[in-house]
Design an enzyme around this catalytic site. Structure first.
Site, PDB file in Angstrom:
ATOM      1  N   ASN A 190      -1.825  -7.613  -9.963  1.00  0.00           N
ATOM      2  CA  ASN A 190      -2.126  -7.203 -11.343  1.00  0.00           C
ATOM      3  C   ASN A 190      -1.714  -8.236 -12.396  1.00  0.00           C
ATOM      4  O   ASN A 190      -2.303  -8.292 -13.469  1.00  0.00           O
ATOM      5  CB  ASN A 190      -1.452  -5.863 -11.648  1.00  0.00           C
ATOM      6  N   CYS A 243      -0.093   0.675  -3.773  1.00  0.00           N
ATOM      7  CA  CYS A 243      -1.206  -0.291  -3.824  1.00  0.00           C
ATOM      8  C   CYS A 243      -0.684  -1.697  -4.028  1.00  0.00           C
ATOM      9  O   CYS A 243      -1.430  -2.652  -4.031  1.00  0.00           O
ATOM     10  CB  CYS A 243      -2.248   0.101  -4.879  1.00  0.00           C
ATOM     11  N   HIS A 244       0.638  -1.834  -4.205  1.00  0.00           N
ATOM     12  CA  HIS A 244       1.295  -3.132  -4.269  1.00  0.00           C
ATOM     13  C   HIS A 244       0.761  -3.983  -5.412  1.00  0.00           C
ATOM     14  O   HIS A 244       0.619  -5.205  -5.282  1.00  0.00           O
ATOM     15  CB  HIS A 244       1.182  -3.855  -2.918  1.00  0.00           C
ATOM     16  N   CYS A 245       0.439  -3.315  -6.518  1.00  0.00           N
ATOM     17  CA  CYS A 245      -0.070  -4.007  -7.719  1.00  0.00           C
ATOM     18  C   CYS A 245      -1.327  -4.802  -7.400  1.00  0.00           C
ATOM     19  O   CYS A 245      -1.592  -5.826  -8.025  1.00  0.00           O
ATOM     20  CB  CYS A 245       0.977  -4.953  -8.315  1.00  0.00           C
ATOM     21  N   ASN A 246      -2.068  -4.387  -6.389  1.00  0.00           N
ATOM     22  CA  ASN A 246      -3.264  -5.130  -5.987  1.00  0.00           C
ATOM     23  C   ASN A 246      -4.426  -4.133  -5.886  1.00  0.00           C
ATOM     24  O   ASN A 246      -4.882  -3.798  -4.788  1.00  0.00           O
ATOM     25  CB  ASN A 246      -2.999  -5.819  -4.636  1.00  0.00           C
TER      26      ASN A 246
END
Ligand SMILES: Cc1ncc(COP(=O)(O)O)c(C=O)c1O
Length: 511
Positions: free
Chosen positions: A181, A438-441
């Site tokens: 992100n 979502c692991h900032c992805n």
């Protein structure tokens, strides 16, 4: 056997700690009698036999024995507390000696705020610059070509690019779907200034970029305009390593290239005399755990000249006037380092880099890839009695052009996905640290989990009036994340083995 007693099997003395952890986190773990006893699985004979098979399949592992010694000394706290730590993409663990070295320096030296001419300030300035030089040396970057700008983290480096890159109408910001992100966020600056933003998709199941799509994307560069192309050296979602060859390819087509190296450099060599990206962002804690709060932007001097800061601050100017309403920005890195840098932490960056050098990044790489390969082999082979897979893997199913990030969801015998947050909590019961979400992805997550554009657009309809609870209702029924395991330099076979056993406990299991 309850889940609590499973945990107790690992760390007999730590029931109190687990209870305290639950209380602090407000977690209501299922004390479920349905968790099968896995005690038998942990019998030493089975581990030994599996280890021998692993060594045969991944013979390079034996050459990484040095890391077992370090695990027993530098990272003894892991075994003291019975932790299985598999979240190195989140953050690496620090070695004990890094702390001692840093504390000894601070204890024995008088350091003042840098950038003045008093003795303590000069001493600190010297250390800061020494660290800057060491970062260049570590990445084999020429000081003629590159400059190092210290930031709080990778995100700080990326924000500097976003706010300073001279986007204008007719310009382009091109990026792959599987960006963090903090790279996605640059699009807001691009959009605001009228530049076009284009995403290059990644394709399941491997979540790689199709060459034709890449060519099409790179073909968008407009001569005479500013074109910025961003991609991760290693996706923090799928572990995919996109080719570093893209750097020169894109530059030849008129792009400035931002290589997000945050999850690549902890277990891969990045040699900036071989590869010449225009911008590289790094968070040091992801490489060696300590200190947090320091990252950097490594910028090619020729392209860094393009960057125009939208403001100035203490530390970035040579002269400013209230009456004249003007300022002179300091040329070079200083013009990008707002305020006072995290100066007391910076010497620890040099200690950390030297520590990694004493081990060797290639050795760390070999270790991580052996463990990653075996982990994937084991997880994808797990089957329920009805033959259905227990694990859905997102990303490449072998070690080819990937790193040590293994992203999965657990599937029950009826084919239903078990919420990754629930699985993460159950792993906590066994003192295994994984990471759910979502692991900032979001791009990789959306492709991996099969979200449609309509579904995603619906989430943002009436954005200003929709509460978070209503938003959750819109995506109701969808598992929104996945479960990530990422080994690192202190990971042992036994850690991975315990995770595999944990995954195996889902065979034939309904929650
Ligand atoms: C690929 C990638 N880029 C950028 C970041 C942002 O790093 P930080 O949160 O340290 O700024 C992360 C963090 O996980 C990452 O994995």
């Amino acid at each position: 056997m309850s889940s609590t007693s499973l945990a107790a099997f690992y760390v007999e003395e730590d029931d109190a700690l687990i209870g305290e952890f639950k209380r602090l986190k407000g977690i209501n773990f299922m004390e479920s009698p349905t968790i099968p006893s896995t005690k038998a699985r942990y019998c030493p004979e089975r581990i030994d036999a599996e280890f021998e098979m692993f060594r045969k399949a991944y013979p390079d592992y034996d050459s990484t024995h040095k890391l077992d010694e370090l695990r027993a000394t530098e990272y003894a706290r892991l075994d003291r507390h019975g932790h299985v730590y598999l979240d190195y993409t989140g953050g690496a663990l620090y070695a004990q000696s890094q702390l001692h070295e840093h504390m000894a320096l601070l204890t024995d030296t008088v350091f003042g705020n840098p950038h003045s001419k008093n003795l303590t300030s000069i001493a600190m300035t010297h250390r800061v610059e020494q660290t800057r030089d060491y970062v260049l040396k570590y990445f084999n970057a020429s000081s003629d070509e590159y400059t190092v700008i210290f930031t709080p983290n990778s995100t700080g480096a990326l924000k500097l690019i976003g706010e300073s890159y001279p986007f204008a109408p007719g310009d382009n910001y091109l990026l792959t779907f599987d960006n963090h992100n903090s790279v996605n966020g640059i699009r807001e600056f691009a959009r605001l200034k009228g530049a076009a933003v284009t995403y290059i998709p990644v394709t399941p199941p491997d979540l790689r970029v199709d060459n034709e799509q890449l060519e099409r994307g790179l073909g968008l560069a407009r001569p005479g305009h500013n074109n910025l192309f961003a991609y991760p050296g290693q996706s923090n979602f799928s572990g995919v390593q996109h080719p570093l060859e893209w750097i020169a390819l894109a530059q030849a087509k008129g792009w400035d290239v931002l290589l997000d190296a945050a999850s690549f450099v902890p277990s891969n060599r990045l040699d900036l005399s071989e590869w010449h990206p225009d911008f590289v962002d790094i968070s040091f804690y992801k490489i060696f755990g300590y200190p947090t709060g320091v990252g950097c932007l490594i910028a090619r001097k020729t392209v860094a000249k393009k960057l125009h800061r939208p403001w100035y601050s203490g530390g970035t100017i040579t002269f400013s006037s209230v009456l004249a309403f003007d300022h002179y920005l300091t040329p070079g890195h200083a013009g990008f380092e707002d305020g006072t840098v995290n100066y007391l932490s910076l010497p620890a960056v040099e200690f950390g880099l030297k520590y990694i050098e004493t081990i060797g990044i290639d050795l760390i790489h070999a270790r991580v890839m052996c463990l990653t390969g075996w982990l994937i082999d084991q997880l994808v082979a797990l089957r329920h009695s009805n033959g259905a897979p227990v694990v859905r893997l997102y990303g490449p199913s072998n070690t080819d052009r990937r790193g040590g990030t293994v992203q999965v969801n657990i599937i029950d015998p009826d084919g239903r996905m078990i919420d990754s947050n629930v699985v993460e909590q159950m792993a906590n019961e066994e003192r295994i640290s994984l990471r759910a979400g979502c692991h900032c992805n979001p791009g990789a997550r959306e492709v991996a989990l099969g979200f449609t554009e309509e579904e995603m657009v619906a989430c943002f309809r009436d954005k200003d009036s929709v509460s978070f609870e209503q938003f959750l209702h819109v995506i109701d029924g969808k598992t929104t994340g996945a479960l990530r395991a990422s080994p690192g330099l202190a990971t042992t076979f036994s850690d991975i083995y315990k995770y595999v056993q944990f995954a195996e406990s889902f065979v034939d299991r309904h929650l």
